[in-house]
Design an enzyme around this catalytic site. Sequence first.
Site, short mmCIF file in Angstrom:
data_model
loop_
_atom_site.label_atom_id
_atom_site.label_comp_id
_atom_site.label_asym_id
_atom_site.label_seq_id
_atom_site.Cartn_x
_atom_site.Cartn_y
_atom_site.Cartn_z
N HIS A 1 66.01 48.89 31.28
CA HIS A 1 67.20 49.19 32.08
C HIS A 1 68.17 49.98 31.20
O HIS A 1 68.20 49.79 29.98
CB HIS A 1 67.82 47.85 32.49
N ASP B 1 66.06 40.67 27.14
CA ASP B 1 66.88 40.91 28.32
C ASP B 1 66.25 40.12 29.47
O ASP B 1 65.24 40.53 30.04
CB ASP B 1 66.93 42.41 28.62
N GLN C 1 66.16 39.82 34.76
CA GLN C 1 65.27 39.70 35.91
C GLN C 1 64.35 38.49 35.86
O GLN C 1 63.74 38.13 36.86
CB GLN C 1 64.40 40.97 36.04
N LYS D 1 72.88 37.48 39.33
CA LYS D 1 71.52 37.63 39.82
C LYS D 1 70.86 36.28 40.06
O LYS D 1 69.69 36.20 40.45
CB LYS D 1 70.69 38.44 38.83
N CYS E 1 68.69 52.22 37.65
CA CYS E 1 69.17 52.21 36.26
C CYS E 1 68.01 52.19 35.28
O CYS E 1 68.08 51.52 34.24
CB CYS E 1 70.10 51.04 36.01
#
Lengths: 149, 149, 416, 416
Positions: C130, C207, C210, C233, C373
């Site tokens: 991202h 990261d 997600q 999220k 992104c």
Amino acid sequence: MNDGMDELYRDIILDHYRNPRNSGSIEGDSVIIIEEFNPLCGDKIIVYLHSLSGELIDDIKFIGEGCSISQSSASIMTDLVIGKKIEHAKQIVQQFHTFITGGNIDEDDNSLGDIDAFKGVRKFPARIKCAGLAWNSLDKAIDSMKKLT
Amino acid sequence: MNDGMDELYRDIILDHYRNPRNSGSIEGDSVIIIEEFNPLCGDKIIVYLHSLSGELIDDIKFIGEGCSISQSSASIMTDLVIGKKIEHAKQIVQQFHTFITGGNIDEDDNSLGDIDAFKGVRKFPARIKCAGLAWNSLDKAIDSMKKLT
Amino acid sequence: MSLESKKLLDRTTQIRSDFPILDRKINGKRLAYLDNAASSQKPMQVISKINDLYSNYYANVHRGVHSLSMESTEAYESVREKVAKFINAGNINEIIFTKGTTDSINLFAQSWAKNNLKKGDRIVLSEIEHHANLVPWFMLRDEIGIELAFIPVLDDYTLDIEAAKKIINSNTRLVSISHISNSLGTIVPIKDIIDLAHHNNAIVLIDGAQSIPHQNMNVIDLDIDVLVFSAHKMLGPTGVGILWAKMDILKQCEPVIGGGDMISKVTFDGALWNDIPFRFEAGTPNIAGVIGFGEAIDYLNEINYIDLCNQSHVISEYTRNLLEEMEFVEILGPKDKLLRTSLFSFDIKNIHPHDVAQILDSEGVAVRAGHHCAQPTLNKFGFSSTVRASFYFYNNFEDANQLIESLQIVKKRFLQ
Amino acid sequence: MSLESKKLLDRTTQIRSDFPILDRKINGKRLAYLDNAASSQKPMQVISKINDLYSNYYANVHRGVHSLSMESTEAYESVREKVAKFINAGNINEIIFTKGTTDSINLFAQSWAKNNLKKGDRIVLSEIEHHANLVPWFMLRDEIGIELAFIPVLDDYTLDIEAAKKIINSNTRLVSISHISNSLGTIVPIKDIIDLAHHNNAIVLIDGAQSIPHQNMNVIDLDIDVLVFSAHKMLGPTGVGILWAKMDILKQCEPVIGGGDMISKVTFDGALWNDIPFRFEAGTPNIAGVIGFGEAIDYLNEINYIDLCNQSHVISEYTRNLLEEMEFVEILGPKDKLLRTSLFSFDIKNIHPHDVAQILDSEGVAVRAGHHCAQPTLNKFGFSSTVRASFYFYNNFEDANQLIESLQIVKKRFLQ
Ligand SMILES: Cc1ncc(COP(=O)(O)O)c(C=O)c1O
Ligand SMILES: Cc1ncc(COP(=O)(O)O)c(C=O)c1O
């Protein structure tokens, strides 16, 4: 279906999208090339503006990647301004922006041709940017031409 | 008035606040000096720890600026550990932390003296930091003494 | 259908009633919200928590002895513990509240990397990141002259682990990588990458934007060094993120944002820093956001989100299979279903993703169109944008079918 | 009492019913919330707005063509316009959303100052600044070697404008100063300072955290260059602040936080920036916070907050006068009432502020005790902490009297 889709995707738009006018690039020293992005979706328009005299748009072409709205808008834009005086083109850009953001333009003005096709876009703020991309390129191209001459 | 104020501001606390024991500084090469702040309110405690042998707390004093809870706590702390073995003092620090955060300590343990006075503080999380300030200084002072010896 | 998945489906129906927005009509149609990778919706438990805070015990935190401030502070600080438990961090002081994943990565870049790396040191990223895990490193590279290297993505949409073995070399100090690609849905074998990195004495930032909403994440078992993710999220409010790092690493970090709460002493000449984590959290924090996030975590735990997410993965796969049968659709993402999460990107020949998403919206289906992104990733596969459908545990088969049916309408309008 | 102030008082009673928390009982007592300088309470209009967003039209902003995303984006972006109008900014693109005042100052320091100042350039601050307007400059000084100078505070708690005339010299590039001191309540004559600065070709950053909630602020009339403030001190949600600057200055700023939304194009080699203001707003923003802040501005405008704030200033002055009569109380702050705002710090001889605040709390009175993030200011006056009472327009004479009566109880317990 009255969800605005028929109004948004009018036949003129789909026609210009499928059969873009003035698509391609122009080579040469005196060609102004301006690339515009829609940072939010990656759409892209490169406008090639050629004017020998600096007063008339002798030729204009575009290469682009994007949705039906942004690409048809580029096609319609080039069609409208080709052969016109620079000053006149600048006015047309102005009128396009007025129109797309909800303002009124003189509908009888022939020089505004198919701009009216974008009436349905006004309801979709996210797409106004798409529609405006090519026009911003042209605007910048004219400005940078003026700086040169 | 059952709003916890009587329990928080017990007479022992007010007494130590008004008449702090072991207040002042100690000079000399072998004195460990540790300054602690409460960053949230600007309270400050400087603890002076003197131990010739490195095993016994020969003397301990403090200079401080702060509320009744932090200053009385410093007074009670110094009173409790003065003359005690370093190792024992370390245990008392431990016990204080257990107590103040709601744990149980041996109430019959004479060496824990007036710690019990801080029972009322437990209900006021913002004040637990005040109560702990002097004890943290002592803890750090002992640790840095150990590093030296 | 097995009894168990029947039960889970009933449970989904029940769960959906916790999310008021799911009753919303879009252009007169039922809402099929399939834009979860961009942001999740919020259950009324989270919404009420914010309401309750502001209506009953709100005050600024940390600096007050009065009751409201004490109550707010306790509610706020208790979330550090909830987050720590959620990711199995050993020490609640390792939890730093930020604005979101983007903010967390930038903070770590400026706080740790800038102060611990020097010209020539290497940071390894991947080709499926991202922008949030690219641009901060470009900025740092331009500032201090570190070197960036990318683990390539293969034609099958997975990372090239063989190449990674060379790219992660002895100059490498940090590997910063997504657990799950938000544009391709690829699940990265982070354990392998962590091993490679540690073997080279590099640390690893994951990261988890997600992945954490969908699965159990155990930072200790995985031996992760730094973990970042966003509350919004995973049912939480906007404006909240987490930077977690091992305490040893946090001790190497310099504060980046100066102001109140992050100092222990200030004079007109300078300042001393407060303890970790406070030295990284200057100013009045997003109190309501953090407290709302705590409620989101409680909710996830209570509903047993992992089972439910497994179920929504089934629905995502079901949808994907139906899409695969449509000859006008091209799906991006790994072929092996064990290597992909509950989202997929797709392209429709000769219809731009914007137009697809627009017409889907007219049918009540919310999907994302664009570069998500992850512009360089899509470009690598020859796309400048795609349509993305992403699922969360409140999605059901109706949502899936609504997408499929609406795609036929898209086709009709453009490909007639 | 004049008819007009009677009307205003009735209006206050009516306004109070918009703030659900004001009905809260504290230790069985009526709540007198006098900690407004730390953060204001929220009217139900703001609370409902957040509720409404999450229940009806929430989605991530900017990147979606679907209806929810369009609606959220419109609601979010419309707040830029509301803020611009509120401070009379000429261009809505000059409004940058941050996390709060602290974040705004840090952003400006890293974004403008770091890229436009060099060793030896001077930044002028004052001796009455909040830590948020000190520490970021210490950090920048340590990084790039600029010079900091301080306009002194006089014994009468006002700034030494004569000294300022020398301190703001031709090396000065920036004067960064509070409009109102949060620890002393001093109103700074910013117009004079702005003139001095502009005369020396320096720009001026005004920290409006304490002033904007109470008064009209016209950036054009005042010829302010940069203005920062926090939403949470003016009825807005936590986690939102504003950085406003003249467009010419924003054009000199480099982005500091990299990620999604702030770019126009990204490759594996680097990135091009998006337009102003977006290039300064990376990642998913605090959508609910910003939208809630828009509602707070609407509310302030609707109730005509300036008249109401004038009224609460009267109540603050009334309280202060009563305190002045108590021989055991020492009040800090300017003698001239035109030079002070609706807050005051005080000290009680031989009772520490923490103890004062604790006992006041047991009587339902919420005040702040501590250094109010202005440690060097208090130290200069020989205090390490004070008690601070701060008023907002929902405060009434009952609050004032409750404070006064409770101080007698404090006295009884400690000074018997
Ligand atoms: C993998 C990944 N990383 C980072 C981000 C950025 O998160 P945020 O926008 O919350 O800062 C996202 C979300 O879009 C993401 O999917
Ligand atoms: C004058 C002043 N500046 C800056 C700040 C910091 O504001 P925030 O904590 O919202 O970042 C405050 C609030 O405490 C303040 O009063």
